[in-house]
Write an enzyme that holds these catalytic residues in place. Structure first.
Site, PDB file in Angstrom:
ATOM      1  N   HIS A 257       0.765  -1.240   0.111  1.00 16.50           N
ATOM      2  CA  HIS A 257       0.051   0.023  -0.046  1.00 16.50           C
ATOM      3  C   HIS A 257       0.885   1.126   0.038  1.00 16.50           C
ATOM      4  O   HIS A 257       2.124   1.296   0.305  1.00 16.50           O
ATOM      5  CB  HIS A 257      -1.042  -0.149   1.201  1.00 16.50           C
ATOM      6  CG  HIS A 257      -0.321  -0.005   2.410  1.00 16.50           C
ATOM      7  ND1 HIS A 257       0.242  -1.143   3.127  1.00 16.50           N
ATOM      8  CD2 HIS A 257       0.052   0.770   3.445  1.00 16.50           C
ATOM      9  CE1 HIS A 257       0.999  -0.972   4.400  1.00 16.50           C
ATOM     10  NE2 HIS A 257       0.539   0.181   4.422  1.00 16.50           N
ATOM     11  N   ARG A 273      -3.227   3.181  13.733  1.00 15.43           N
ATOM     12  CA  ARG A 273      -2.958   1.614  13.201  1.00 15.43           C
ATOM     13  C   ARG A 273      -2.560   0.737  14.335  1.00 15.43           C
ATOM     14  O   ARG A 273      -1.702   1.053  15.063  1.00 15.43           O
ATOM     15  CB  ARG A 273      -1.817   1.665  12.255  1.00 15.43           C
ATOM     16  CG  ARG A 273      -1.673   0.335  11.283  1.00 15.43           C
ATOM     17  CD  ARG A 273      -0.659   0.590  10.488  1.00 15.43           C
ATOM     18  NE  ARG A 273       0.898  -0.378  11.111  1.00 15.43           N
ATOM     19  CZ  ARG A 273       1.954  -0.112  10.633  1.00 15.43           C
ATOM     20  NH1 ARG A 273       2.203   0.725   9.498  1.00 15.43           N
ATOM     21  NH2 ARG A 273       2.961  -0.841  11.076  1.00 15.43           N
TER      22      ARG A 273
HETATM   23  O1  LIG Z   1      -1.737   6.523   6.129  1.00 18.08           O
HETATM   24  C1  LIG Z   1      -2.115   5.761   5.448  1.00 18.08           C
HETATM   25  O2  LIG Z   1      -2.808   5.948   4.470  1.00 18.08           O
HETATM   26  C2  LIG Z   1      -1.303   4.482   5.333  1.00 18.08           C
HETATM   27  C3  LIG Z   1      -0.307   4.515   6.499  1.00 18.08           C
HETATM   28  C4  LIG Z   1       0.737   3.453   6.250  1.00 18.08           C
HETATM   29  O3  LIG Z   1       1.032   3.162   5.163  1.00 18.08           O
HETATM   30  C5  LIG Z   1       0.947   2.461   7.411  1.00 18.08           C
HETATM   31  O4  LIG Z   1       0.446   2.518   8.255  1.00 18.08           O
HETATM   32  O5  LIG Z   1       1.803   1.769   6.736  1.00 18.08           O
END
Ligand SMILES: O=C(O)CCC(=O)C(=O)O
Length: 288
Positions: A257, A273
């Site tokens: 991502h 997260r």
């Molecule tokens: O902030 C985001 O959209 C993704 C964050 C991210 O890449 C991660 O937490 O690894």
């Protein structure tokens, strides 16, 4: 419990509609969610007005949580299971340590010897426009390579770096990337990983891969660039436009991502997260 699923894109992703993740859930009920997670690789739960404790509790259903010892500066001071992803300046006005988190294609914790199984990102605040996240299906990326390319990469290991951020630690002046690499020496990961639960092969590459083991950066770069460009072709990707109270879980073993920095930085983008520990993979890179 019959899940009400809505596909998010052709390549990957499904929304689980009408489910409150903070409500008690039976083993069988969670089993259905986990099967959908393995099938769609990312799951979205909308309108989850939950607390940090509830975020942690739901995340634990997926497995043991990382306490983020590899990223000590980025974790929440009272909840080590929560990693901050925010552009909110510090109380003294200094830039947030996590302002640029995720701005390269990557799979979480690939620079450690226990790369993550999955991550659950909760959206607390989004800018008026922009700040989307892109996800790529790395099974499809692998499966659509030619047989010749599959043979070429079969034995390769990529050297994954923990940080490439240029922002400095405001207390020490040491660049973040340097600070992180002291904690996390570069790790060599197989370029093709077998998913431990589905048995399918997935490409395990990204923009944190500096070179292939046994090869120079110059020799490696064209192939790394090709594989990343191939994996992120529009047909393998889903782009998520965040809404407050979205919770997204993704499988780091078969997706990568990218957080897009295409928004007004004076507006708050605040995400939190949790990271589910995966199975051991890779080895500390020699001579990196
Ligand atoms: O902030 C985001 O959209 C993704 C964050 C991210 O890449 C991660 O937490 O690894």
């Amino acid at each position: 419990m019959a899940l009400n699923l809505r596909k998010l894109s052709h390549a990957l992703g499904a929304e689980v509609c009408g489910l409150d993740v903070s409500k008690p859930m039976s083993e069988a009920g969670f089993g259905e969610i986990y099967q959908a997670f393995l099938r769609y690789n990312i799951l979205l739960f909308r309108d989850q007005n939950i607390t940090r404790e509830q975020h942690i509790e739901f995340s634990r259903r997926f497995g043991e949580l990382d306490r983020h010892d590899a990223l000590p500066r980025d974790r929440h001071p009272r909840h080590p299971e929560i990693l901050m992803v925010t552009n909110e300046p510090k109380p003294d006005g200094a830039p947030s340590d996590t302002k640029y988190t995720g701005r390269q294609w990557h799979s979480d914790m690939s620079f450690t010897l226990v790369p993550s199984l999955g991550s659950l990102l909760r959206c607390l605040s989004v800018p008026e426009v922009g700040g989307d996240t892109m996800f790529a299906n790395m099974y499809l990326a692998y499966e659509t390579l030619s047989d010749g390319m599959k043979r070429l990469i079969a034995g390769l290991h990529g050297i994954h770096l923990s940080g490439t951020r240029k922002i400095a630690n405001t207390e020490t002046g040491v660049p973040r990337a340097e600070e992180q690499r002291r904690i996390n020496p570069p790790v060599a990961q197989p370029v093709v990983r077998v998913h431990p639960e589905t048995g399918r092969k997935a490409l395990y590459i990204g923009e944190k891969v500096k070179r292939f083991e046994g090869m120079t950066e110059e020799e490696s770069k064209p192939l790394i660039d090709y594989l990343v460009a191939h994996a992120t072709r529009p047909e393998f990707v889903y782009r998520h436009r965040w809404r407050k109270d979205d919770v997204m879980v993704w499988d780091n073993r078969c997706t990568m991502h990218l957080a897009l920095g295409d928004f007004d930085e004076t507006q708050l983008r605040h995400m939190e997260r949790t990271t589910v520990l995966g199975t051991p993979s890779g080895r500390v890179a020699q001579g990196a």
